[in-house]
Design a protein around this motif. Structure first.
Motif: not given
Length: 224
Positions: A201-202, A217, A194-197
């Motif tokens: 995603r934390n 990362e 689940d990625l964000e930027g």
């Protein structure tokens, strides 16, 4: 009746030891007469249904690890269409808490990978290709995953969470193999996919945060 001076001699007195007995009973590894708790309470556990591991394949995997031999194996991956037999050199076993994997060097892809044992079919040993293999750096490297309670939580709840995870100075520091990082993140409620930027995603389903995200990362191979 147990006296005030009683101290356990055969166990550490940790609750997890008692619960482990119930787990073995629920999974059929032990009969009720074979576990030490008495007056067992009514209980239930989540039964995980997955494809069984073929005994003959597992025997070959263990032999290949002991003898440092290549397996002639076919691996059915959900993300790959490759189902032919190939040479794989295993050196360890690993559990993600849900399934068991074989850690091995894949000669077709020239890298170390984890293979779910229930998706593996082994047909004996194969000749080991010549040349020295690279070291499995991810397996031999120890890293530290640092977790904290979500700072957005109200202070009383945050303090309870810190106590629940036995955090010290507001942080839980977990030493793990780098190769096991993905599994540990999922165990603590994170989704590495689940990625964000461009980064994970934390957000954890357990109200936790990764404090050393840049390092994580990098260890996941998404940053230099």
């Amino acid at each position: 009746m147990r006296g005030t001076a009683f101290a356990p001699q055969l166990t550490d007195g940790d609750v997890s030891e008692y619960l482990a007995q119930l787990e073995m009973l629920s999974k059929g590894y032990r009969e009720e007469s074979e576990i030490w708790p008495v007056n067992i309470p009514e209980f239930d556990t989540v039964a995980v249904h997955s494809r069984p591991i073929a005994p003959e394949t597992f025997k070959l995997v263990l032999a290949a690890i002991r003898q440092r031999q290549c397996l002639k194996a076919r691996y059915v991956s959900l993300s790959s269409g490759s189902e032919g037999f190939r040479a794989i050199l295993p050196h360890a076993l690993a559990s993600d808490g849900h399934r068991w994997h074989m850690r091995a060097f894949d000669f077709d892809n020239q890298r170390y990978s984890d293979f779910v044992l229930s998706r593996l079919e082994a047909k004996g040993f194969a000749d080991t290709p010549s040349g020295d293999l690279p070291r499995d750096v991810d397996w031999t490297s120890t890293i530290q995953l640092v977790l904290t309670a979500d700072p957005a939580m109200p202070e009383p709840r945050r303090e309870r969470l810190e106590s629940e995870y036995r955090m010290r100075k507001g942080a839980l520091r977990v030493k793990i193999r780098q190769a096991m990082l993905f599994y540990y993140l999922r165990f603590y409620g994170f989704n590495p996919h689940d990625l964000e930027g461009g980064a994970m995603r934390n957000v954890s389903s357990f109200h936790l945060k990764v404090a050393n995200m840049e390092e994580v990362e990098k260890w996941l191979g998404r940053r230099n």
